[in-house]
Design an enzyme around this catalytic site. Sequence first.
Site, PDB file in Angstrom:
ATOM      1  N   HIS A 378       0.790  -1.235   0.000  1.00 20.50           N
ATOM      2  CA  HIS A 378       0.000   0.000   0.000  1.00 20.50           C
ATOM      3  C   HIS A 378       0.819   1.281   0.000  1.00 20.50           C
ATOM      4  O   HIS A 378       0.239   2.368   0.013  1.00 20.50           O
ATOM      5  CB  HIS A 378      -0.933   0.036   1.214  1.00 20.50           C
ATOM      6  CG  HIS A 378      -2.132  -0.855   1.074  1.00 20.50           C
ATOM      7  ND1 HIS A 378      -3.303  -0.445   0.487  1.00 20.50           N
ATOM      8  CD2 HIS A 378      -2.334  -2.138   1.451  1.00 20.50           C
ATOM      9  CE1 HIS A 378      -4.187  -1.442   0.520  1.00 20.50           C
ATOM     10  NE2 HIS A 378      -3.614  -2.470   1.088  1.00 20.50           N
ATOM     11  N   LYS A 569      -8.651  14.121   3.781  1.00 19.22           N
ATOM     12  CA  LYS A 569      -7.769  12.949   3.826  1.00 19.22           C
ATOM     13  C   LYS A 569      -6.880  13.131   5.042  1.00 19.22           C
ATOM     14  O   LYS A 569      -6.863  14.204   5.657  1.00 19.22           O
ATOM     15  CB  LYS A 569      -6.933  12.838   2.544  1.00 19.22           C
ATOM     16  CG  LYS A 569      -6.203  14.133   2.180  1.00 19.22           C
ATOM     17  CD  LYS A 569      -5.493  14.055   0.843  1.00 19.22           C
ATOM     18  CE  LYS A 569      -6.411  14.091  -0.357  1.00 19.22           C
ATOM     19  NZ  LYS A 569      -6.478  12.844  -1.092  1.00 19.22           N
ATOM     20  N   ARG A 570      -6.127  12.103   5.415  1.00 16.72           N
ATOM     21  CA  ARG A 570      -5.204  12.253   6.533  1.00 16.72           C
ATOM     22  C   ARG A 570      -4.250  13.424   6.262  1.00 16.72           C
ATOM     23  O   ARG A 570      -3.868  13.677   5.110  1.00 16.72           O
ATOM     24  CB  ARG A 570      -4.413  10.958   6.762  1.00 16.72           C
ATOM     25  CG  ARG A 570      -5.239   9.856   7.438  1.00 16.72           C
ATOM     26  CD  ARG A 570      -5.708  10.262   8.836  1.00 16.72           C
ATOM     27  NE  ARG A 570      -4.621  10.275   9.786  1.00 16.72           N
ATOM     28  CZ  ARG A 570      -4.423   9.333  10.722  1.00 16.72           C
ATOM     29  NH1 ARG A 570      -5.261   8.328  10.852  1.00 16.72           N
ATOM     30  NH2 ARG A 570      -3.418   9.415  11.557  1.00 16.72           N
ATOM     31  N   LYS A 575       0.738  14.539   1.129  1.00  8.86           N
ATOM     32  CA  LYS A 575      -0.567  14.859   0.534  1.00  8.86           C
ATOM     33  C   LYS A 575      -0.699  16.352   0.230  1.00  8.86           C
ATOM     34  O   LYS A 575      -1.638  16.788  -0.415  1.00  8.86           O
ATOM     35  CB  LYS A 575      -1.699  14.377   1.455  1.00  8.86           C
ATOM     36  CG  LYS A 575      -1.742  12.846   1.568  1.00  8.86           C
ATOM     37  CD  LYS A 575      -2.818  12.381   2.541  1.00  8.86           C
ATOM     38  CE  LYS A 575      -2.800  10.882   2.771  1.00  8.86           C
ATOM     39  NZ  LYS A 575      -3.429  10.126   1.658  1.00  8.86           N
ATOM     40  N   THR A 677      -8.501   6.567  -2.736  1.00  8.11           N
ATOM     41  CA  THR A 677      -9.862   6.078  -3.021  1.00  8.11           C
ATOM     42  C   THR A 677     -10.869   7.217  -2.825  1.00  8.11           C
ATOM     43  O   THR A 677     -11.928   7.213  -3.449  1.00  8.11           O
ATOM     44  CB  THR A 677     -10.239   4.882  -2.123  1.00  8.11           C
ATOM     45  OG1 THR A 677      -9.820   5.156  -0.785  1.00  8.11           O
ATOM     46  CG2 THR A 677      -9.581   3.611  -2.624  1.00  8.11           C
ATOM     47  N   LYS A 681     -14.397   8.520  -4.985  1.00  5.69           N
ATOM     48  CA  LYS A 681     -15.704   8.856  -4.388  1.00  5.69           C
ATOM     49  C   LYS A 681     -16.177  10.225  -4.875  1.00  5.69           C
ATOM     50  O   LYS A 681     -17.346  10.398  -5.219  1.00  5.69           O
ATOM     51  CB  LYS A 681     -15.603   8.831  -2.853  1.00  5.69           C
ATOM     52  CG  LYS A 681     -15.355   7.431  -2.311  1.00  5.69           C
ATOM     53  CD  LYS A 681     -14.855   7.420  -0.863  1.00  5.69           C
ATOM     54  CE  LYS A 681     -14.303   6.033  -0.524  1.00  5.69           C
ATOM     55  NZ  LYS A 681     -13.607   5.999   0.767  1.00  5.69           N
TER      56      LYS A 681
END
Length: 841
Positions: A378, A569-570, A575, A677, A681
Site C-alpha cells: 500500500h 484525507k489524513r 498529501k 480512493t 468517491k
Amino acid sequence: MSKPLSDHDRRKQISVRGLAGTENISALKTDFNRHLHFTLVKDRNVATRRDYFFALAHTVREHLIGRWIRTQQHYYEKDPKRLYYISLEFYMGRTLQNTMVNLALENTCDEAMYQLGLDMEELEDMEEDAGLGNGGLGRLAACFLDSMASLGLAGYGYGIRYEFGIFNQKIVNGWQVEEADDWLRFGNPWEKARPEYMRPVQFYGRTEQTPDGVKWVDTQTVLALPYDTPVPGYRNNYVNTMRLWSAKAPCDFNLKDFNVGGYIQAVLDRNLAENISRVLYPNDNFFEGKELRLKQEYFVVSATLQDIIRRFKVSKFGSREIVRTDFSKLPDKVAIQLNDTHPAMAIPELMRVLVDEEKLEWDMAWDICVRTCAYTNHTVLPEALERWPVDLFAQLLPRHLEIVYEINRRHLERVAKMFPGDHDRLRRMSLIEECGQKRINMAHMSIVGSHAVNGVARIHSDILKATLFKDFYEMEPTKFQNKTNGITPRRWLVMCNPGLAEVIAERIGEEFIRDLDQLQGLRNFVNDEAFIRDVAKVKQENKLKFAVHLEEHYKVKINPNSMFDIQVKRIHEYKRQLLNCLHIITYYNRIKKEPNKQWTPRTVMIGGKAAPGYHTAKMIIRLITAIGEVVNNDPVVGDRLKVIFLENYKVTLAERAIPAADLSQQISTAGTEASGTGNMKFMLNGALTIGTMDGANVEMAEEAGEENFFIFGMRVDDVDAMDKKGYNALEYYNRLPELKQAIDQIAGGFFSPKQHDLFKEIVNMLMNHDRYKVFADYEDYMKCQEKVNALYKNPKEWTKMVIQNIAGCGKFSSDRTITEYAREIWGMEPTMESLPAPDDL
C-alpha cells in the site's frame, strides 16, 4: 406555488431505496414495537431516541439473520474455496443505512418510522461510526467486504475488535486535540460474540529441540474471543462474516505464581493481556516499532489461522468432526490475502503450524504456504515500511524468529544460485537487515512467502517493480501484478447520494448499481438539457443541505453558490495540504488587491486527522485554522472566500461532504500516493478533480478523458530528474512574487498576530528540507486553479464535464477490483446469481 416536499416525501419518491409494500410496513412496525419493549429498561416508561435506534437496528438485523445462516449453510454444502482477508483495520463507518440499502428495506423502514412519528435521519444519527481504521487502507477493506458479498464469494474479513477506534478530533483554539473513541459504550447491535470459537494465542517463552521436533514452551497465553458482524451483499441474499478478535486473559492469568497477598494485583494484571485489543494505533503511512503493535499483529494472525485450519478440517455444516487431514489440498480451499505487511506474521505462523504441529516436511509446508498467501503493498514511503527489531522478535516470538531465519537462509541460497557472486544483491534482498540494529524487513518476507504481490494502482505497481521491489521483480517477474483500488457504489452513491443515483437510474436503469461499467451509457446524455439540469439540481440540493450542517457546526455563513472546494484525507506532508494553503493565501491576496473584480466565489474545506505524534501535521492543521481566522473575518473578502477546517473527519462526515463537493483536490507529489480512493468517491458523486498524475488519478483521467480533468504539476519522471539535480526551494521563492508574498505572510505573523513566529518550523521546512517539493508545483497549480475558476463561471459546461466524469467511473467499482483478485490471485469465480430469500425456502 406548490409547497416544497418534506425530506420524508422526497425520499419516498426515490425508487433505488426499495419499494415499500403496505404489508411490509405493518410487519416492520410490529417487529419494531416488540424490540422497543424488550430494549426498554423496566423502570423507565419513556423511550429515548437511542432506544428507538436500537429497536430499529434489531428489527433490521432480524432480516439479516436468516440470510446469514442460509449463506453459511450454502458454503458448507458447496464447500467452495474460501478467501480470508486479514487486515489490522476495517473502517466500516455506520451499518444501519448500508444494511437497509443492501436488503432493499430503506423505504419500508422510512415509512414505518414516519407512521410511528419518528424521523429516520435522526435515528440514523444515533449510530456510532465503527472507526476501526486510519484512512484508505481500512476503508478499502470495508469496501472489499461489501463487494465479496455482492459477488457471492465466500469471503471472510479477519481483524481486531479494538475497544477504542481512531480518536475523535476536537479543534481547540485552532489546535488538534485527541479524545478516546469509546464507540462501544452503548453496545453494538450488529455484532455477535462467539465464545465457542475462542482460541489461545501464545507469546514469549523459549524453544527446545525434542525427538518429536521443535517445541515452543513456557509461553504466556492470551485468549482470542471472536465477535461476528454480518456483511450483506447487494440484494442477492448473501451475507458474509467479518470476524474481529478481542483479547481476554485466561482465568488463571498470573495466578499460578502469585505470592501471599498478590491475588488482587494478579487480577488487576489481567488488563495487561487484554490491552492487546484495547486501541487502534493512530498512524497512517508511518511505522512505529512498539511491542504492543507486534503483539496485535501476531494476535490476529494466530487466532485467524487456527480458525482457518479448523474450518478447513471440518467441512460439513454444523459438524465438528475432522474430515480433512490432507494439507496438500489447503491452497485449493483457502486463499489468504495480506492487507499490507501488518498481517505478514501469517507466513511464519502458517509454517510453524504445518511443520511443528501438523508434522509436514519443510519443503511441502513451504509450497503450501506460498500457494495460499498473497500480499498487497500500500505504500512506497520508506518511513511506512515495517522493519521489526530482531531483539524484540527473539523475546516475543522466539520460534518465529528461528523460522524466519530458515526462510531467509533458503531464500538467499536461491538468490545466490540465480545471481552468483552478486553479494550486494544478497544484502539488498535479505529478510534480515544487518546495518545498525538487526531488523526483519516484513515486505521482503511477504514477497518471498506469497505467490502474488500487487500494488493498488497501475503507476504504483510500476514503481514497485522499478524501485522498491526491483530485485524481487527481476527474480520472479510473474509474481507481480496490479489491482487498481475501487469503492463500493452501494455506500458511495446509492446510500450517500440517493438523488444522483435516482437521476442516473431514470436514464439508464438500476443495473449500474451491480455493474458500474453501465455508467458509460451516460455519455449519450452529455448534451441532454434535462439531464444536465437534473444533475446540477441534485448537486445544488446536496450543497444546501451540507451548508446548513456547516453553519450549525462552524457558525460561518456559507454562500451555497460558491464553489465547494474540498480536500479531505489524513494530514500528511506528502498529501500537500500546504500547497492548498498557498493557493488559498494567494487567492486571498488577489481579492484584496483588486476587490472590485468578478472573482469566482469559493468555500475551501480541508479536513483530516493528524497522527498524535506527528508534529508537522499538527502544525499544518494550526496553519489552516489560522488562515481561516483571518480570511473569514475580512469584510473586504466577504463571502467570496471562506476557509473551513472540517473537524473530526470520518466515514459519516465523508458521506455528507463528498456529495456536496464541486472540486476535489488530489495534489500529492507524483509517485507518493499509492492509489487514493477518496478521489474515486468525489468523481462518482459529481465533483471535478484538480490533481497530479499520481496514484489512481492517472487512470481516472484516462477513463474520463484528460480534457475533463484538471491535471497539473510534475510527473514521476520529472520528480526523479529533480531528485538527481537537486530541488532548490529558494529559486522558486525568489522567482515567483506571489509565492514569496504568501511565505513572508506565514513567516511574519500575518496569520498569527499574537505569536509572530508560530509557523517558523513550517516555513523552515518548506524553504530548506521539503521532501515533497511544494514550491516546484506551485506555479502550475495556480494556473490550473484559474482554469477551474473560469469553467465554474459557465455552469452548463461545468456540469457537462461532471457528466463525462461520472460516465468514466465504472472501472473504479470495488466489484471490478475484487473480480480481478478472485480470478487472477485467489482462483475463485464470482457469481451474479442470488441465493433464495429465507422466506422462499
